[in-house]
Design an enzyme around this catalytic site. Structure first.
Site, mmCIF file in Angstrom:
data_model
loop_
_atom_site.group_PDB
_atom_site.id
_atom_site.type_symbol
_atom_site.label_atom_id
_atom_site.label_comp_id
_atom_site.label_asym_id
_atom_site.label_seq_id
_atom_site.Cartn_x
_atom_site.Cartn_y
_atom_site.Cartn_z
ATOM 1 N N LYS A 1 46.100 -46.867 36.253
ATOM 2 C CA LYS A 1 45.228 -47.248 37.372
ATOM 3 C C LYS A 1 45.377 -48.744 37.642
ATOM 4 O O LYS A 1 45.505 -49.168 38.795
ATOM 5 C CB LYS A 1 43.772 -46.880 37.057
ATOM 6 N N GLN B 1 36.131 -44.685 32.306
ATOM 7 C CA GLN B 1 37.007 -43.556 31.982
ATOM 8 C C GLN B 1 36.257 -42.524 31.139
ATOM 9 O O GLN B 1 35.548 -42.863 30.188
ATOM 10 C CB GLN B 1 38.259 -44.069 31.258
ATOM 11 N N ASP C 1 34.668 -42.852 41.764
ATOM 12 C CA ASP C 1 34.953 -41.553 41.132
ATOM 13 C C ASP C 1 34.201 -40.417 41.834
ATOM 14 O O ASP C 1 34.515 -39.252 41.629
ATOM 15 C CB ASP C 1 34.458 -41.569 39.669
HETATM 16 N N1 GUN Z 1 38.898 -38.563 33.056
HETATM 17 C C1 GUN Z 1 39.690 -37.597 33.562
HETATM 18 N N2 GUN Z 1 39.741 -37.678 34.908
HETATM 19 C C2 GUN Z 1 38.954 -38.729 35.257
HETATM 20 C C3 GUN Z 1 38.607 -39.317 36.514
HETATM 21 O O1 GUN Z 1 39.003 -38.889 37.597
HETATM 22 N N3 GUN Z 1 37.775 -40.396 36.435
HETATM 23 C C4 GUN Z 1 37.285 -40.882 35.265
HETATM 24 N N4 GUN Z 1 36.454 -41.924 35.301
HETATM 25 N N5 GUN Z 1 37.583 -40.347 34.093
HETATM 26 C C5 GUN Z 1 38.420 -39.286 34.096
#
Ligand code: GUN
Length: 300
Positions: A54, A98, A121
């Site tokens: 990211k 995350q 998110d």
């Molecule tokens: N863990 C797995 N997919 C995601 C996501 O799209 N966002 C976040 N914050 N954690 C994740």
């Protein structure tokens, strides 16, 4: 018959190119760029790989990015204090923690602490509610919306089709069920969500025109569970042991690809299908959040 591969790398790279152009335009127009803060607590290796990706994508597209790698012992109080600071930082337009965090972290409380305007998110109850209502003034969740964009890119219109979603997670299954159901262009499907409590799950999957696997079980969907000509979208990313590989393991989806590809009309590979779409939508959301903030700041 062998299904056509849905190339998530290509679709996401087109979206990312448009995002980079938006960032440049915003820099010219407002003298500022969008900013994303990513937080990872603890040392889950997969989570670190994801947040590094990211951050790298932010750099590639010209966004400002801040990465916070916090030790597993980080307290709720410390994490909430960081979120509070980022909520008030006007260089930051998206905040992402995350998932999954270590067990002592109350994820619901953490998500609720992020201001909805920076919840890129789409985990905050306000944004989940807006998404469910079909409102466009929140955010769309990254992976589910990535799936919708993939279908659109390949001219697959869910309208009137039977879409079956396997899995009811808050991150993918539930929001994707809601998005496919919306009475709007690119959706309007008849949707069934099946899960660990479903009796005779294959009865439903065999009736699916569009089958989406988001259950987190390696190669769960086998050829006999799929209707000939179905569109199959595999959201799973599972690492399994493979002694023929140097690393001793390999990635597989929730779909037994070599069987299902023979029955599907279209199918996403793993990796290179849904995976790259998640980050592409995250970048889009951060840019969207920033544009709203920049416009508000100049009274537009
Ligand atoms: N863990 C797995 N997919 C995601 C996501 O799209 N966002 C976040 N914050 N954690 C994740």
């Amino acid at each position: 018959m062998s299904g056509i591969l849905i190339d998530g790398k290509k679709v996401s790279s087109d979206i990312n190119a448009a995002s980079a152009a938006s960032v440049e335009r915003m820099h010219n127009e407002y003298g500022k760029v969008p900013g994303l803060a990513v937080i990872v607590v603890g040392d889950d290796p997969a989570s670190h790989v994801y947040v590094n990706r990211k951050e790298a994508m932010c750099r590639e597209l010209g966004l400002h990015s801040e990465k916070y790698e916090l030790p597993a012992e980080t307290t709720m109080q410390e994490l909430l204090a960081l979120i509070d600071r980022l909520n008030r930082d006007d260089r930051i337009h998206g905040i992402l923690v995350q998932s999954p965090p270590p067990p002592h972290i109350d994820e619901e409380k953490v998500v609720a602490a992020i201001v909805p305007e920076k919840d890129v998110d789409c985990f905050h109850p306000v944004n989940v509610g807006k998404m469910l209502l079909g409102r466009r003034d929140g955010f769309y969740p990254c992976t589910p919306y990535g799936v919708m964009l993939l279908l659109d890119a390949y001219g697959i219109d869910p309208a009137g089709k039977h879409a079956v979603v396997i899995g009811r997670s808050n991150i993918v299954g539930k929001p994707l069920t809601a998005m496919l159901l919306q009475k709007e262009k690119g959706a309007n499907a008849t949707v069934t969500c099946v899960h660990s409590g479903t009796v005779d799950l294959a009865k439903y999957t065999r009736d699916a025109d569009i089958l989406i696997a988001a259950i987190g079980k390696p190669e769960f969907v086998t050829g006999d569970m799929v209707k000939p000509g179905a569109v199959v979208i595999d959201v799973g990313i599972n690492r399994i042991a493979d002694s023929t590989r140097k690393s001793g393991s390999r990635l597989v989806g929730d779909v037994k690809f070599q069987e299902v590809v023979e029955k599907a009309s279209y199918i996403t590979p793993v990796p290179g299908g849904v995976g790259p779409m998640t980050i592409a939508v995250l970048m889009q959301n951060t840019i969207k959040g920033a544009e709203r903030a920049f416009k508000a700041a100049v009274g537009k």
